[in-house]
Each structure stands twice: as structure tokens, then as C-alpha cells.
Design a protein around this motif. Structure first.
Motif, PDB file in Angstrom:
ATOM      1  N   ASN A 175       0.831  -1.209   0.000  1.00  0.00           N
ATOM      2  CA  ASN A 175       0.000   0.000   0.000  1.00  0.00           C
ATOM      3  C   ASN A 175       0.866   1.260   0.000  1.00  0.00           C
ATOM      4  OD1 ASN A 175      -2.112  -1.791   0.139  1.00  0.00           O
ATOM      5  ND2 ASN A 175      -2.664  -1.322   2.250  1.00  0.00           N
ATOM      6  N   ASP A 186      -4.255  -4.357  -0.139  1.00  0.00           N
ATOM      7  CA  ASP A 186      -4.788  -3.684  -1.324  1.00  0.00           C
ATOM      8  C   ASP A 186      -3.823  -3.797  -2.496  1.00  0.00           C
ATOM      9  OD1 ASP A 186      -6.185  -1.045   0.728  1.00  0.00           O
ATOM     10  OD2 ASP A 186      -7.079  -2.921   0.038  1.00  0.00           O
ATOM     11  N   GLU A 187      -2.531  -3.535  -2.228  1.00  0.00           N
ATOM     12  CA  GLU A 187      -1.545  -3.626  -3.305  1.00  0.00           C
ATOM     13  C   GLU A 187      -0.184  -3.995  -2.739  1.00  0.00           C
ATOM     14  OE1 GLU A 187      -1.218  -0.862  -6.913  1.00  0.00           O
ATOM     15  OE2 GLU A 187       0.496  -0.234  -5.685  1.00  0.00           O
ATOM     16  N   ARG A 193      -2.953  -7.323  -6.233  1.00  0.00           N
ATOM     17  CA  ARG A 193      -3.985  -6.552  -5.538  1.00  0.00           C
ATOM     18  C   ARG A 193      -4.992  -7.501  -4.888  1.00  0.00           C
ATOM     19  NH1 ARG A 193      -2.908  -3.712 -10.357  1.00  0.00           N
ATOM     20  NH2 ARG A 193      -2.047  -1.625  -9.955  1.00  0.00           N
TER      21      ARG A 193
END
Length: 225
Positions: A112, A165-166, A175
Motif C-alpha cells: 500500500n 490492497d496492493e 492486488r
């Protein structure tokens, strides 16, 4: 013993239990089964229906628990990152990671947007995030998910399941990646098989770990060979 005091003790113990949706569902299913046994003496069809529903619910809960636990390999060998670790480079469509002096492969990644070192561990089912990195990257435990018991060099600990998330390193990006937040992990983070399985391929050649994503991402010039 006074009944009121006994009731207060019971309520106190119940309130101290983890507030998990699976736990509450289990309690409701068990109570439904007990109630079904009692009702069955008066109305057998209703009792059988309640007991069947209770058994079906408990079977579903057990399946969910097994699916959650099976996603995590409890055998973790944590290594401490050393200074002077060789840097990964991107060559064409590949991210190449040299073997470090400690005998492990280390990645410089971003979670993130927060930079961190990761140990690549093919023996780990899930990617593991230290509590410190989770706090910096804004990761939170998944609501309703049961904690996972893990065996580490420091003994048995509880780890919370989360979603990244990433996760980005080299020309690779993932992701919505499942991971566990592991307390008492220091600054060690682990890339597990659930990350490696997203790649088009990965292999080791001549002491170099070669990672090939399905869709290579643009990288900074400093990372290119």
C-alpha cells in the motif's frame, strides 16, 4: 452460592469471549440443537427439523473454519534481514532476485505504498505481514475471520487474516492479496505461495530467483538491469 452472583460470573465469562461472527453462529446452532431435543419430546417433527438445522449449520461452520485454517501453513522459519542485501533487478519481463549471504531470497517491496523487506518462503502458504508494517500500511484484521494459530521460533502465536490492497515489487503487482498480520515478528515480512502462485512462472537458476508476472508493470530506471 447466590444465583445472582453466579449469573454475573457467567455473563462476565461470556463477554470476555472473542466477538467472532463464527463463534456466535456456533453458539446459536448448539442452542438450536439443544432446544430441538427438548421440543422433540412434545413435537417430534419440529424437534427433528431443529436438530437437522443445527447439524447442518455446525457442518457449515466447521467447513468455514477448515478453509480458513488450511490457507495458512503453521511452519514459519523467520530470518532477520541483514545489511547489504543484494538488490533485485528487472530484466525484460523478469524480476531477478539474487541469493542473499544468509541463504535466503529477499525482496524490496511496497505494501500500500509503504516500503518493506520481504523474505521469499516457498514453505509458507500465506504472505505474512509484521504488526509494525500492517499499522503503517493501514491493514486491518478481516471482520468475522478466526485468528490463525501459528508455530514460530518463539512459540505459538495468533495471527489475524487481512487483505493487502496492493503489494508491489520489481515489475510485479498483486492486488487484493490475502495475508496474515503476525505479532512479535519484528520487521520480518514473508512472501508466501499465495503470492507466487499468481505469477506466470517462477524458478531458481544459478542462485537467482526469477519471477515472471502475467502482466509486467513499468518500473523505475534504477531497478532495470
Amino acid at each position: 452460592m447466590d444465583l445472582a452472583a453466579l449469573w454475573d460470573i457467567i455473563l462476565g465469562n461470556v463477554s470476555a469471549l472473542p466477538q467472532s461472527s463464527l463463534l456466535m453462529a456456533t453458539v446459536v446452532a448448539v442452542l438450536a440443537g439443544v432446544f430441538g431435543s427438548m421440543v422433540g419430546r412434545v413435537a417430534p417433527p419440529v424437534g427433528r427439523l431443529l436438530r437437522f438445522g443445527s447439524s447442518l449449520a455446525l457442518a457449515g461452520i466447521l467447513l468455514m473454519v477448515v478453509l480458513q485454517v488450511s490457507r495458512m501453513d503453521p511452519r514459519f522459519e523467520m530470518a532477520v534481514p541483514q545489511l547489504g542485501l543484494p538488490a533485485q533487478v528487472v530484466e525484460g519481463a523478469e524480476t531477478r532476485v539474487p541469493l542473499a549471504p544468509d541463504g535466503h531470497y529477499w525482496l524490496l517491496a511496497e505494501v500500500n505504498g509503504v516500503e518493506a523487506r520481504f523474505l521469499v518462503d516457498t514453505g509458507a502458504t500465506l504472505t505474512a505481514i509484521s504488526a509494525n508494517l500492517a499499522a503503517e500500511a493501514g491493514l486491518e484484521a478481516r471482520a468475522g475471520a478466526l485468528p490463525v494459530r501459528m508455530q514460530t521460533a518463539n512459540g505459538s502465536i495468533a495471527a489475524e487474516i487481512t487483505a493487502v490492497d496492493e503489494l508491489r515489487f520489481g515489475n510485479v503487482v498483486a492486488r487484493g492479496l490475502d495475508a496474515v498480520i503476525v505479532p512479535n515478528l519484528g520487521d520480518t515480512n514473508v512472501v508466501g505461495m499465495n503470492m507466487l502462485s499468481r505469477l506466470a512462472s517462477w524458478r531458481v537458476e544459478g542462485g537467482t530467483l526469477i519471477l515472471v508476472p502475467h502482466h509486467p508493470q513499468p518500473v523505475e530506471a534504477s531497478q532495470e538491469s
